[in-house]
Write a protein that holds these residues in place. Structure first.
Motif, short mmCIF file in Angstrom:
data_model
loop_
_atom_site.label_atom_id
_atom_site.label_comp_id
_atom_site.label_asym_id
_atom_site.label_seq_id
_atom_site.Cartn_x
_atom_site.Cartn_y
_atom_site.Cartn_z
N GLY A 222 0.81 -1.22 0.00
CA GLY A 222 0.00 0.00 0.00
C GLY A 222 0.84 1.26 0.00
N ILE A 223 1.86 1.28 0.87
CA ILE A 223 2.73 2.45 0.97
C ILE A 223 3.42 2.71 -0.37
CG2 ILE A 223 4.81 3.40 2.05
CD1 ILE A 223 4.06 1.74 4.55
N VAL A 224 3.97 1.62 -0.94
CA VAL A 224 4.71 1.74 -2.18
C VAL A 224 3.81 2.24 -3.30
CG1 VAL A 224 5.88 0.40 -3.96
CG2 VAL A 224 6.47 0.04 -1.57
N GLU A 225 2.59 1.72 -3.30
CA GLU A 225 1.65 2.12 -4.34
C GLU A 225 1.30 3.60 -4.21
OE1 GLU A 225 -2.51 0.28 -5.83
OE2 GLU A 225 -0.94 -1.09 -5.17
N ALA A 226 1.13 4.04 -2.95
CA ALA A 226 0.81 5.45 -2.70
C ALA A 226 1.94 6.35 -3.18
CB ALA A 226 0.54 5.67 -1.22
N LEU A 227 3.17 5.85 -3.09
CA LEU A 227 4.32 6.63 -3.54
C LEU A 227 4.48 6.58 -5.06
CD1 LEU A 227 6.96 5.57 -0.87
CD2 LEU A 227 5.86 7.80 -1.09
N GLY A 228 3.66 5.76 -5.70
CA GLY A 228 3.70 5.71 -7.15
C GLY A 228 4.66 4.69 -7.72
#
Lengths: 265, 271
Positions: B125-131
């Motif tokens: 989730g975190i990585v996805e939020a960072l793009g």
């Protein structure tokens, strides 16, 4: 400086090994113990675990027998030409270099329904590929070097003097083996057995190609994990995977123990 | 006399059984792949290879395996160093954990990475939020390759560090060399054979890896489809000859690496 390196080492281990293992454990229990238990008691999971057990037993027996014999021949036999021995010795390692998928492909090409050999076997009613024999052959191929490579160095180290002494004193080949050779190689064989069990338990690529992954027929534990993931049933996959991981960790501990015993002898 | 003959017959039968087992199990299948990929002529082989999906998968595998190997050589050398040179709590535990990726089934390794980094997980989730994209993209393949080849470099470098004579290092320090220089001139050269040997083993294993990769890669042709998965797909879609063509490229490469490692070991033993 020292602290920094130790810290980074811990970080790498945590990220690469401990965190994934922990996450899988919690994942398997994400629907409580009942979810984990349900994943394991599914008929297909039971059958897959049984298949894996069968493959492990058959492969370990055959590989131990032939591996020890092959190691004995490669080190001791004087009826094999030295050049030939060198060639055979380097061929032993080839399965290490072969991708498991390619190992499986080889067997499909050689013994599959479209091949000449496969047609002959099918004619006499023996199905090899997409059936149990093929899975055993594929796993045997993958595990072949493990036993040979464990036993060979020990045989080289102990030398042949004692064995020669035994046969000079009139002992038969079989007696010589049991009384003289076996006591010095048994820990190496034990180690080879553990490696073989671990490898055949976890073999995936070769078995997937050869078995066709037919549910309740040729599906093993690892290929069931794969199918569960493909079906987005991650919790169920985690349950089976956790059982496999527990076995692997147990084998790893046994290996450490054997290593210590092997060091003693 | 009769018993002697019988005895010899037994021995002969036994010997040929073992050798036959060996040839049938190991030699024949390997020759079979080479034979099969050329069975419909050389033109057919070229045709199978020039399929863009096929050659792109080979190039992608090479690229990702090189990245994974380089990372592994760095990490592995550092960890081997820390595990041999320093004393700290938990050292024995870490040392046994090194072998875990060998012991774990590769499919389980892949699943672990998928669960840790995949959609719906905290890190994912975190990585996805960072793009960024990890799972089903190339970074996940590299991570899977690093995971399964993790022990090679460590286990190759450790014994070399253990054998390294401390007096050599001390001599260098006594003569006034600084830490960095000692490392580059004394320690690194003695670790180099392990780094190269272990690195090559890791590389050939990364090239061949299937179980861990197939679960975390998106398997999109040309972008996240590595050769071993491509071969699997071809077998599944009943095109074993096409699979054989890519296989022999990978096989030949792996055999060359194996041969190189053997040569290096022989040279090391002689000197």
């Amino acid at each position: 400086m020292r602290r920094l390196w130790i810290g980074i080492t811990y970080l790498v281990f945590f990220l690469l090994i401990i965190a994934p293992l922990g996450k899988m454990t919690t994942g398997a229990f994400s629907q409580g113990f009942d979810g984990f238990w349900a994943a394991l008691t599914r008929p297909e999971a039971q059958h897959a675990l049984l298949m894996t057990g069968l493959v492990v037993v058959v492969v370990t027996l055959l590989n131990t027998l032939f591996g020890v014999m092959m190691a004995l021949y490669l080190v001791r036999a004087n009826w094999i030409n030295r050049r030939l021995k060198g060639l055979l010795n380097s061929i032993v390692d080839l399965p290490y270099a072969v991708s498991p998928v390619i190992g499986g492909l080889m067997i499909v090409l050689l013994l599959g329904p479209d091949s000449a050999l496969g047609a002959i076997f099918e004619g006499i009613g023996l199905k090899i590929v997409y059936a149990f024999p093929g899975m055993v052959i594929a796993t045997l191929f993958v595990t072949f070097p493990l036993m040979v490579r464990e036993v060979m160095p020990v045989l080289q180290e102990i030398g042949s003097q004692q064995e020669e002494a035994a046969s000079t004193l009139g002992a038969r080949a079989w007696t010589t083996f049991w009384r003289v050779t076996w006591p010095s190689i048994r820990w190496a064989v034990m180690y080879g057995v553990i490696l073989t069990v671990a490898r055949s338990l976890g073999e995936f690529g070769a078995v997937l190609v050869v078995s066709g992954n037919i549910m309740n027929k040729t599906q093993t534990a690892t290929t069931l994990v794969y199918q569960d993931v493909e079906n987005f049933n991650v919790t169920a996959a985690g349950g089976v995977a956790l059982v496999l991981a527990a076995f692997s960790i147990g084998l790893l501990l046994l290996m450490e123990w054997t290593k210590r015993r092997k060091g003693v002898h | 006399m009769n018993s002697l003959l019988r005895h010899k017959g037994w021995t002969w039968g036994f010997r040929s059984t073992i050798l036959l087992y060996f040839v049938v199990l190991i030699v024949l299948p390997i020759l079979g792949v080479y034979y099969n990929s050329f069975s419909l002529g050389f033109g057919n082989f070229i045709e199978s290879i020039s399929d863009p999906i096929a050659w792109k998968s080979v190039l992608l595998t090479l690229k990702l395996a090189i990245i994974a190997t380089v990372i592994n050589v760095f990490l592995g050398t550092m960890i081997a160093w820390v595990l041999i040179r320093y004393k700290f709590p938990g050292k024995a535990l870490l040392n046994s954990l090194v072998d875990l990726p060998f012991a774990l089934p590769t499919a389980v390794g892949g699943l672990m990475i998928l669960l840790l980094l995949g959609p719906g997980s905290l890190i994912g989730g975190i990585v996805e939020a960072l793009g960024f994209e990890i799972v089903f993209h190339q970074p996940a393949i590299v991570i899977a390759m690093i995971f399964v080849t993790f022990p090679f470099v460590i286990r190759a470098v450790q014994p070399l560090l253990e054998e390294l004579d401390p007096s050599e290092e001390e001599a260098a320090y006594t003569m006034g060399a600084k830490g960095g220089r000692v490392f580059l001139r004394v320690i690194l050269p003695s670790m180099a054979p392990g780094m190269i040997g272990g690195g090559m083993l890791a590389f050939s294993r990364a090239l061949a890896e299937f179980g861990a990769v197939v679960l975390v890669a998106g398997n999109i042709p040309g972008r996240t489809l590595v050769s071993s998965v491509f071969i699997f797909g071809e077998v599944e879609s009943d095109n074993p000859v096409g699979a054989a063509a890519v296989s022999i490229i990978l096989l030949t490469l792996s055999f060359a690496i194996l041969w190189l490692i053997n040569m290096l070991q022989m040279r090391g033993r002689r000197s």
